[in-house]
Scaffold this active site. Structure first.
Site, mmCIF file in Angstrom:
data_model
loop_
_atom_site.group_PDB
_atom_site.id
_atom_site.type_symbol
_atom_site.label_atom_id
_atom_site.label_comp_id
_atom_site.label_asym_id
_atom_site.label_seq_id
_atom_site.Cartn_x
_atom_site.Cartn_y
_atom_site.Cartn_z
ATOM 1 N N PRO A 1 0.817 -1.224 0.000
ATOM 2 C CA PRO A 1 0.000 0.000 0.000
ATOM 3 C C PRO A 1 0.848 1.270 0.000
ATOM 4 C CG PRO A 1 -0.781 -1.543 1.676
ATOM 5 C CD PRO A 1 0.543 -2.053 1.188
ATOM 6 N N ASP B 1 -7.832 1.753 -25.953
ATOM 7 C CA ASP B 1 -8.569 1.619 -24.699
ATOM 8 C C ASP B 1 -8.910 2.925 -24.020
ATOM 9 O OD1 ASP B 1 -8.776 -1.069 -24.590
ATOM 10 O OD2 ASP B 1 -6.848 -1.345 -23.607
ATOM 11 N N GLU C 1 2.275 -8.074 8.240
ATOM 12 C CA GLU C 1 2.359 -6.607 8.264
ATOM 13 C C GLU C 1 3.324 -6.075 7.212
ATOM 14 O OE1 GLU C 1 0.114 -5.104 10.225
ATOM 15 O OE2 GLU C 1 -0.374 -7.215 10.577
ATOM 16 N N ARG D 1 -1.590 -7.146 -21.637
ATOM 17 C CA ARG D 1 -2.332 -6.543 -22.742
ATOM 18 C C ARG D 1 -1.469 -5.618 -23.590
ATOM 19 N NH1 ARG D 1 -5.989 -3.371 -22.042
ATOM 20 N NH2 ARG D 1 -7.584 -4.055 -23.485
HETATM 21 N N1 4GX Z 1 -1.322 -2.839 -3.397
HETATM 22 N N2 4GX Z 1 -1.007 -5.555 0.427
HETATM 23 C C1 4GX Z 1 1.276 -6.413 0.809
HETATM 24 C C2 4GX Z 1 2.029 -6.903 3.076
HETATM 25 C C3 4GX Z 1 3.020 -5.813 2.990
HETATM 26 C C4 4GX Z 1 2.875 -4.605 3.691
HETATM 27 C C5 4GX Z 1 3.864 -3.645 3.586
HETATM 28 C C6 4GX Z 1 5.028 -5.065 2.099
HETATM 29 C C7 4GX Z 1 4.946 -3.888 2.806
HETATM 30 C C8 4GX Z 1 -1.336 -4.079 -1.577
HETATM 31 C C9 4GX Z 1 -1.935 -2.977 -2.243
HETATM 32 C C10 4GX Z 1 -1.724 -4.583 -0.248
HETATM 33 C C11 4GX Z 1 -1.357 -5.876 1.800
HETATM 34 C C12 4GX Z 1 0.082 -6.373 -0.118
HETATM 35 C C13 4GX Z 1 -0.145 -5.877 2.682
HETATM 36 N N3 4GX Z 1 4.093 -6.022 2.198
HETATM 37 N N4 4GX Z 1 -0.404 -4.541 -2.373
HETATM 38 N N5 4GX Z 1 0.887 -6.776 2.164
HETATM 39 N N6 4GX Z 1 -2.932 -2.205 -1.794
HETATM 40 O O1 4GX Z 1 -2.703 -4.133 0.273
HETATM 41 O O2 4GX Z 1 -0.379 -3.782 -3.495
#
Ligand code: 4GX
Length: 238
Positions: free
Chosen positions: A77, A157, A104, A142
């Site tokens: 995120p 698109d 986490e 794509r």
């Molecule tokens: N867009 N997640 C990753 C664990 C995490 C947290 C912090 C690395 C650093 C997400 C998103 C997403 C949830 C994947 C937490 N890994 N990934 N995960 N939104 O929510 O890509």
């Protein structure tokens, strides 16, 4: 999670034709000991677990050896927002390694040493990065030359011209009393193109005004918007 995604539609076809290839690595196979532990408590305390650096470093290093030209991307995120422009850019790299974290997150020393880029698919929190990786694989595929037919090319698109797609219709001509716009049956390609541009503009204005504000408008687009403005003024006068 990944396997079923690879077995359908355009992704399956692209793999069958050797236009893309996808493989997965189980980080647990790089964990030590009988328990194959991949997570641990956070230094400093608190709830949740953190992915240990050694198994991840092993997995990433092995992936990099298999595809040395690849860029390594951490899904999180905190990453830069994924969009169509970034999808096009990623399609033009020598391969992608996606790090799909759980819990986490991953130990910060992994992000600082083995990651080229950090990407987010949106402002929400999922239980892992796998879905994010699949979304990126899907949108990027794509853009690989030869994946979509010329008529259907990714260049046509939504977002490519800063507008949403025009409305689409297929047979029957009348569905539950609702008719297909006459112009689309006319065979007049000039008028059909005009109608489609008008449809695109209308949909963008109604559904995504934020996109329209960002878009540099050309003369025919400005003409259409002015025409609507005049029509609305007339309605308000009468
Ligand atoms: N867009 N997640 C990753 C664990 C995490 C947290 C912090 C690395 C650093 C997400 C998103 C997403 C949830 C994947 C937490 N890994 N990934 N995960 N939104 O929510 O890509």
């Amino acid at each position: 999670m990944i396997q079923p995604f690879l077995e359908h539609g355009i992704i399956r076809q692209a793999i069958k034709r050797n236009q893309i290839s996808v493989s997965t690595i189980d980080v647990r196979s790089f964990a030590k000991g009988k328990q194959k532990v991949t997570d641990d408590k956070p230094y400093g305390g608190g709830s949740g677990m953190v992915m240990k650096p050694e198994p991840l470093a092993g997995a990433i290093t092995s992936a990099k050896i298999k595809t040395p030209e690849s860029k390594t991307i951490l899904l999180s995120p905190q990453g830069k927002p994924f969009n169509q422009k970034l999808a096009r850019k990623l399609a033009d790299t020598g391969g992608l390694i996606f790090i799909c974290g759980r819990y986490e997150g991953v130990d910060e020393r992994i992000s600082s040493s083995l990651i080229d880029d950090e990407i987010s698919i949106g402002d929400y929190v999922m239980t892992g990065g796998e879905l994010a990786a699949m979304i990126i694989i899907d949108a990027v595929t794509r853009f690989i030359p030869g994946i979509l037919g010329g008529e259907n090319s990714a260049e046509k698109d939504s977002f490519e011209n800063g507008l949403l797609e025009h409305a689409h219709f297929t047979r029957p001509r009348v569905f539950e009393g609702d008719e297909v716009p006459e112009v689309l049956l006319s065979g007049n390609h000039g008028e059909i193109e005009n109608w489609r541009l008008e449809s695109s503009l209308m949909r963008t204005l109604m559904k995504r005004p934020d996109l329209l504000k960002k878009k540099p408008l050309n003369l025919s687009e400005i003409e259409i918007l002015k025409k609507w403005g005049r029509n609305i003024e007339e309605i308000l006068r009468t």
